[in-house]
Design a protein around this motif. Structure first.
Motif, mmCIF file in Angstrom:
data_model
loop_
_atom_site.group_PDB
_atom_site.id
_atom_site.type_symbol
_atom_site.label_atom_id
_atom_site.label_comp_id
_atom_site.label_asym_id
_atom_site.label_seq_id
_atom_site.Cartn_x
_atom_site.Cartn_y
_atom_site.Cartn_z
ATOM 1 N N UNK A 149 7.739 83.767 56.421
ATOM 2 C CA UNK A 149 6.324 83.464 56.737
ATOM 3 C C UNK A 149 5.908 82.210 55.995
ATOM 4 N N UNK A 150 5.510 81.210 56.734
ATOM 5 C CA UNK A 150 5.109 79.951 56.102
ATOM 6 C C UNK A 150 3.594 79.876 56.004
ATOM 7 N N UNK A 151 3.115 79.902 54.788
ATOM 8 C CA UNK A 151 1.672 79.934 54.568
ATOM 9 C C UNK A 151 1.287 78.885 53.537
ATOM 10 N N UNK A 152 0.169 78.242 53.809
ATOM 11 C CA UNK A 152 -0.282 77.180 52.918
ATOM 12 C C UNK A 152 -1.712 77.509 52.478
ATOM 13 N N UNK A 153 -1.879 78.673 51.873
ATOM 14 C CA UNK A 153 -3.232 79.139 51.564
ATOM 15 C C UNK A 153 -3.322 79.451 50.071
ATOM 16 N N UNK B 76 -3.150 83.074 48.508
ATOM 17 C CA UNK B 76 -1.872 83.755 48.428
ATOM 18 C C UNK B 76 -1.195 83.503 47.089
#
Lengths: 222, 406
Positions: A1-5, A8
């Motif tokens: 899962x690629x997340x840029x938040x 997180x």
């Protein structure tokens, strides 16, 4: 899962989850320990051996939980309370099961007839259990308090912690009473050593519960 | 210009990719906390987020578009339209690639700053340092420090106030009835202020600064009285304080989704609008009108981003941050939104992403969160700093490749 938040990365699992989990394990272990103690006193040594193994197994499980919490609190992680308060609370809570384990192992060494102090000993054990159970009630409230900041919750915890102190004090008095009986009995020197150390260890459980309670009190200090 | 059709197609594809990125990731900044705090379900979050983002992009977006494009490089220095078109394409490509890379590494970098970095690189390469508006670059740098700091400070103070005067009050419900309406008013103040001062809506109404302030204050006071009435009623019905904050959090979450649509759609379609206008007019004008269909395209790109990938990001965030209560979520969202509003009022191109980090840390320091990982601040700030040179170098490379091919 690629997340840029950012949420997180910055938010982590609360260490109080672990503390709560550990508290539940301690409660479970201390219940079995109580049964093991009565089995020993009733001279039902087979049952005692079984329960003793269970206590040792639960102590090990509690240790794993403790290790997991410590491993997830490196430098740079900021928690809600002084880290030392949190760590010592966990340490003292863990000492409760450590002593429970030490006691059952101690009892495996020698079978001594406890009939002459049976009632007082059962009362002491009961008092120690009450101390631990009251402490765990307070531990379970910590996380809820820090998310709701309800004054009522804080008052409830303070009342529980006062009860912990009182139970501990009562268990101390019982310990003294039993110690007197032991030294006035006609047991041989080895048995006197054995039983007096036993009650010391039992009373120590309440002491450690009290120490953990003091740390909780510091966490919720205003 | 035989290549014009190809240019436009490439630009639209790249622009849509940027819009998709915004929808796929940035929207979770607002909706993730609302789902984490159980204020709304995942489906509701996707629905509300998409709608508000789209409305923000279409109704409010156009104003911001030209400021980013014009702000960083002075197009008066570039006389060859071909160069500028290729430059804008390279900018979009480089920013898109950098955002993809950052997402892969889980670095919370800002789409706005990627575009700014890419534009800077292209400008420096073509005409040297004179073409760059260094003031703007300095403002970007300052915003790395100021917007998280301000959001953090606000979150710290706000949480302390809420804790002391509402949560830990002797009679929390009574305190909530007295103080929560003021928070409602503040929330409205932020939202109305930003709509009036930050968007073309304010210009369309055509009131002067002073009248705008009066209008804002009047609407906010109205919201306080309505809020007082509604809060008193729902508390009387036996609702908990958290449910009051649930509504407040929904408002701020929705507002952030709206402002992401409004501000960030320019990152995706701003360069596209620039290229189309240059091709059409064959000259470089100072401002480029952004047609509504382009804004809608950007809005749709964001919605597709939410629908195809964003919902998974929101779900993951929502699951991982169960720590968040409605009160905490409200404080984080409100502080981030307000800090973005105030910073952009000073002309700083700030990012919601940066403000959210600050707000989380501020909450942590106010004992509002059980645990905050302060170790990640350093790598995050490093990733913000390298955004500018990384996007700049990539855009120079892309520009050279375009020059070579065409």
């Amino acid at each position: 899962m690629y997340i840029r938040i950012p949420l997180l990365n910055t938010l982590r699992k609360s260490p109080f989850d672990g503390l709560t989990k550990h508290a539940k394990k301690v409660k479970e272990c201390i219940k079995i320990w109580e049964q093991a103690m009565s089995a020993y006193i009733e001279k039902d040594y087979d049952t005692f051996d079984n329960l003793s193994k269970k206590v040792q197994k639960l102590e090990h499980e509690a240790d794993l939980i403790k290790g997991n919490i410590n491993a997830h609190l490196p430098k740079g992680i900021k928690i809600n309370v002084y880290k030392s308060d949190f760590m010592f609370c966990l340490k003292d809570q863990d000492a409760i099961v450590d002593f429970a384990e030490d006691i059952v192992i101690w009892l495996e060494f020698k079978k001594v007839d406890m009939n002459f102090i049976k009632e007082d000993l059962l009362a002491l054990i009961q008092k120690v259990i009450e101390t631990v159970e009251t402490l765990e009630k307070a531990v379970l409230e910590i996380q809820l308090f820090f998310s709701s900041w309800k004054r009522k919750k804080r008052e409830k915890m303070k009342t529980l912690l006062k009860q912990v102190h009182r139970h501990e004090w009562e268990s101390d008095r019982l310990e003294k009473k039993i110690a007197k009986k032991i030294f006035q009995s006609d047991l041989d020197a080895v048995d006197i050593y054995f039983t007096s150390k036993l009650i010391r260890l039992i009373a120590d459980i309440a002491n450690r519960a009290e120490n953990a309670g003091d740390r909780i009190r510091a966490m919720i200090a205003e | 210009m035989e290549f014009s059709a190809i240019f436009i197609i490439i630009a639209i594809v790249l622009g849509l990719y940027m819009a998709w990125n915004i929808g796929a990731n940035d929207i979770a900044n607002s909706m993730g906390s609302a789902v984490g705090a159980n204020a709304i379900t995942l489906k509701q979050a996707v629905f509300i987020g998409s709608i508000l983002c789209f409305i923000g992009a279409v109704l409010v977006g156009s104003h911001v578009t030209d400021t980013i494009r014009k702000g960083i490089i002075n197009t008066n220095y570039i006389t060859n339209v071909n160069i500028l078109i290729k430059g804008l394409l390279a900018t979009l490509g480089a920013a898109g690639l950098w955002i993809t890379f950052a997402t892969w590494r889980a670095w919370p970098v800002s789409t706005t700053h990627s575009i700014i970095g890419a534009l800077t690189g292209f400008g420096l390469f073509v005409k040297g340092p004179n073409i760059i508006e260094w003031n703007k670059i300095i403002q970007v740098t300052i915003s790395w420090i100021t917007s998280p700091l301000f959001a953090g400070f606000l979150a710290f103070i706000l949480f302390k106030i809420i804790r002391k005067y509402i949560l830990m009050a002797k009679d929390p419900k009574k305190a909530c009835r007295r103080i929560a309406p003021i928070l409602v008013g503040l929330t409205f103040l932020t939202v109305i202020c930003s709509i009036l001062f930050k968007t073309p809506v304010g210009e369309k109404i055509g009131l002067c600064f002073f009248k705008n302030i009066i209008l804002t204050l009047a609407l906010s006071s109205l919201s306080i009285s309505i809020g007082y009435f509604l809060i008193a009623r729902s508390l009387k019905k036996g609702k908990h304080i958290e449910s009051i904050f649930r509504v407040l959090q929904l408002m701020t979450s929705g507002y952030i989704a709206f402002s992401i649509g409004a501000n960030d759609v320019a990152n995706a379609i701003g360069p596209v609008a620039g290229i189309m206008s240059i091709i059409k007019n064959q000259n470089i004008s100072s401002t480029v009108p952004v047609p509504i269909y382009l804004l809608s395209l950007g809005g749709i790109g964001i919605m597709v981003g939410i629908a195809t990938w964003g919902y998974r990001v929101i779900a993951t965030i929502g699951k991982k941050i169960t720590e968040l209560t409605n009160t905490r979520g409200f404080v984080i969202d409100f502080s981030a939104a307000t800090s973005v509003l105030i910073a952009s009022k000073f002309g700083m191109p700030v990012s919601t992403t940066h403000a959210v980090i600050g707000a989380v840390c501020g909450m942590g320091l106010a004992r509002g969160l059980d645990v905050v990982d302060f170790r990640i601040i350093k790598p995050i700030i490093i990733s913000w700093i390298i955004t500018i040179p990384a996007a700049a170098i990539t855009s120079i490379l892309f520009f050279e490749i375009l020059n070579f091919i065409l």
